[in-house]
Design an enzyme around this catalytic site. Sequence first.
Site, PDB file in Angstrom:
ATOM      1  N   ASP A 150       0.828  -1.208   0.000  1.00  0.00           N
ATOM      2  CA  ASP A 150       0.000   0.000   0.000  1.00  0.00           C
ATOM      3  C   ASP A 150       0.867   1.265   0.000  1.00  0.00           C
ATOM      4  O   ASP A 150       2.078   1.208   0.294  1.00  0.00           O
ATOM      5  CB  ASP A 150      -0.883  -0.035   1.259  1.00  0.00           C
ATOM      6  CG  ASP A 150      -2.201   0.695   1.080  1.00  0.00           C
ATOM      7  OD1 ASP A 150      -2.330   1.470   0.122  1.00  0.00           O
ATOM      8  OD2 ASP A 150      -3.097   0.498   1.924  1.00  0.00           O
ATOM      9  N   ASP A 153     -10.489   2.102  -3.464  1.00  0.00           N
ATOM     10  CA  ASP A 153     -10.987   1.891  -2.103  1.00  0.00           C
ATOM     11  C   ASP A 153     -12.510   1.903  -2.066  1.00  0.00           C
ATOM     12  O   ASP A 153     -13.111   1.659  -1.027  1.00  0.00           O
ATOM     13  CB  ASP A 153     -10.457   2.990  -1.167  1.00  0.00           C
ATOM     14  CG  ASP A 153      -9.168   2.559  -0.476  1.00  0.00           C
ATOM     15  OD1 ASP A 153      -8.756   1.403  -0.658  1.00  0.00           O
ATOM     16  OD2 ASP A 153      -8.571   3.385   0.240  1.00  0.00           O
TER      17      ASP A 153
HETATM   18  C1  DGJ Z   1      -5.826   1.857   1.926  1.00  0.00           C
HETATM   19  C2  DGJ Z   1      -6.205   0.615   1.176  1.00  0.00           C
HETATM   20  O1  DGJ Z   1      -6.630   0.927  -0.098  1.00  0.00           O
HETATM   21  C3  DGJ Z   1      -7.244  -0.134   1.971  1.00  0.00           C
HETATM   22  O2  DGJ Z   1      -7.721  -1.223   1.237  1.00  0.00           O
HETATM   23  C4  DGJ Z   1      -6.623  -0.566   3.261  1.00  0.00           C
HETATM   24  O3  DGJ Z   1      -5.579  -1.455   2.996  1.00  0.00           O
HETATM   25  C5  DGJ Z   1      -6.127   0.653   4.018  1.00  0.00           C
HETATM   26  N1  DGJ Z   1      -5.284   1.466   3.216  1.00  0.00           N
HETATM   27  C6  DGJ Z   1      -5.389   0.235   5.246  1.00  0.00           C
HETATM   28  O4  DGJ Z   1      -4.845   1.303   5.896  1.00  0.00           O
END
Ligand code: DGJ
Length: 734
Positions: free
Chosen positions: A480, A550
């Site tokens: 991430d 997201d």
């Molecule tokens: C952003 C990601 O896109 C989410 O799916 C998740 O992993 C969060 N970060 C966790 O902090």
Amino acid sequence: MSIKYNADTKTFILQTDNSSYLMKISRYKNLLHLYYGRRIKDEDLDYLIRLQDRGFSPNPNEAGNDRTFSLDFLQQEFSTSGKGDYRSPGIELVNSDGSRIFSGKVSSYKIYKGKYCVKGMPSLRAVSKDKVDTLEIHLKDKVTGVEVILGYSVFEEKDIITRTARLVNNGKAPVRLERLMSATVDYRDSDYDLIYFSGRHMMERGFNRVAVENGIHSIGSTRGTSSHQYNPFAIICGKNTDEDRGDCYGYSLVYSGNFIFEAEKDQYGQLRVNMGINPAGFSFVIDEEEEFQAPELVLAFSDKGLTGLSHIYHDAFRENLCRSPYSKKQRPVLINSWEAAYFDFDEERILNIAKSSVDMGVELFVLDDGWFGKRDSDDCSLGDWTVNREKLPDGISGLSEKIHAMGLEFGLWIEPEMVSENSELFRAHPEWCLRAPGRPVTRGRAQLVLDLSREDVCEYLIETINSIVEDARIEYVKWDMNRSISDVWSGLFDKENQGETLHRYVLGLYHIMDEVILKHPEIIFCGCSGGGGRYDPAMLYYQPQIWCSDNTDAINRLKIQYGTSFAYPVNTMESHVSVCPNHQTGRTVPLNTRGIVAMDGILGYELDATKLNDEEKEECRKQVEFFKKHYSLISEGDYYRLTDPYSDRYVCAWQHVSKDKKKALVSLVITDKEGNDCQRYLKLKGLRSDTMYKVSGIKGKYSGALLMSAGIPVSCELREYESQSIVLKAVREK
Ligand code: DGJ
């Protein structure tokens, strides 16, 4: 050979199966662009070059009294700078005498089999069956000794020409480079539309189509990453080009940092396109005998409309880009803990979710954020990659063993490029993050960015991440990156070199990924940057799949996945079924629809499986079964957008067709509904006209020709947000 030089006409001819690209050395040794488009012969295109004495268009010295030759209006392959071409340039630099001139004349060229090399950055490679040839043309500025070497690799059967530009300082003093485009393409006219993909966090890659008008259309990123806001992919197409017909040109930059795409309609109605690293905030000092290479641009032409162009990119990205063996292997269906538990979990809760998901048929459990340091919220502990024993007493390896004992594989979330101020790492190395002296830091999600332009930081991260993935049984890693970069200043550079920081950050990231991801081909790495903030070909080189957004709302996802599909194949888009009401939008959508939308990608789940009832679990199990059964059709077949969710309010539909056209899967979602609704039909695509197909849910068999011209009816019984999958199979004729 797909590349030829015709010495009589002084023309370079690059041929793919369906396109031609021609350029010519002018009488004064400038490299002029002649043609890019449908395949033509090796013809003399001199008649297209119209010289004229035009007011305020300066003439180069070597033209003497000839006032008709001017760089101000001629199509060029790579612009000079400061010598009378006033369009947006391919290069800007500062020479040692302070002048900002680059006057590149063709000094030599080389044609060879195989592909040029891009150092330190991802690029396409030729696979065994590909015929790939390369042309390198040297443009030399005699006064400074600076050379720009233009690289063209022609993937003949793929209809792709990859481009790069390399500046080599063969002079006697350093130069400061301020812009080096990966490629420029000058078009003779500007009767085109520009298509680009814009958005924001949770609503990425929205489709935009605008007419090219006077001035410069410029899209790009200055956020340090390729960004949620604009994707490094754009299309120039004819006004009448649609999904199925017409000319279009694709521009895709294999780069994960700041980029720019410019489309400039000039004073004479001509169009210049530039694409490369964004010059905003960029400068690079190139010492004597040193060089700088621009990232690769993947250029494609199709006269078969936008679908044809997408197919070119899908095939090339699937076959020539991704290094992970998983790009060609079936990915496991996963369940991710994020929307199920966020930071609120302990081992028992995690094991319960995992255990409940076994009946759903999922194959891999992914523990998301919150497992390390004191990470109970998003404002601390990034950088402290040691397990939180209060939550997970047996550590990651203990948890992983327990998950494996249930018959599931195990995956883990990391965000290695970041550091929280409240962390051991920051306390030990405050100088390791990007921040300018004497200025308060700018936080993003309460975190700072590690300075990946520094070798020591990269080496530390390589060691740290490698030990995380090696110390436990881990089959999947979600990588991430949760903020845009600011405060760009690196403690190890002199003030003259600070403009190099962001590009060096990207090179540092690629170095880390070379040493971590490429060294662990048995692990699936999933790209993520708050979802789709770094959805670019360079990330796909390392990671076979990217968390698309997201936003898990199935209806919003229709647009996100639609936009993503123009350049990127379905088997790169990780897509999850989550609970309703949806956590991002509050919308409620049937579970079937959530499944169908997530199957327009790499299917996964992101919910608390302990909260599903037996019926829901059974439905998920059927989804997983269906997805696995049709996996190769979905992930390797040709993709067709049957509707445009921006103009069709009522139905959103897409279709996967196997390469041999014997199988197809149509998926549709009702996006709006009216009382006593009209009967709608979906015209299918990509079938063989004279083949008869059986269509699930409809009795009888029908020809591809009929299904493509009359279509199939969309059931009026489907209510708002309901959906349907329809399977087509070719009938074997006796
Ligand atoms: C952003 C990601 O896109 C989410 O799916 C998740 O992993 C969060 N970060 C966790 O902090």
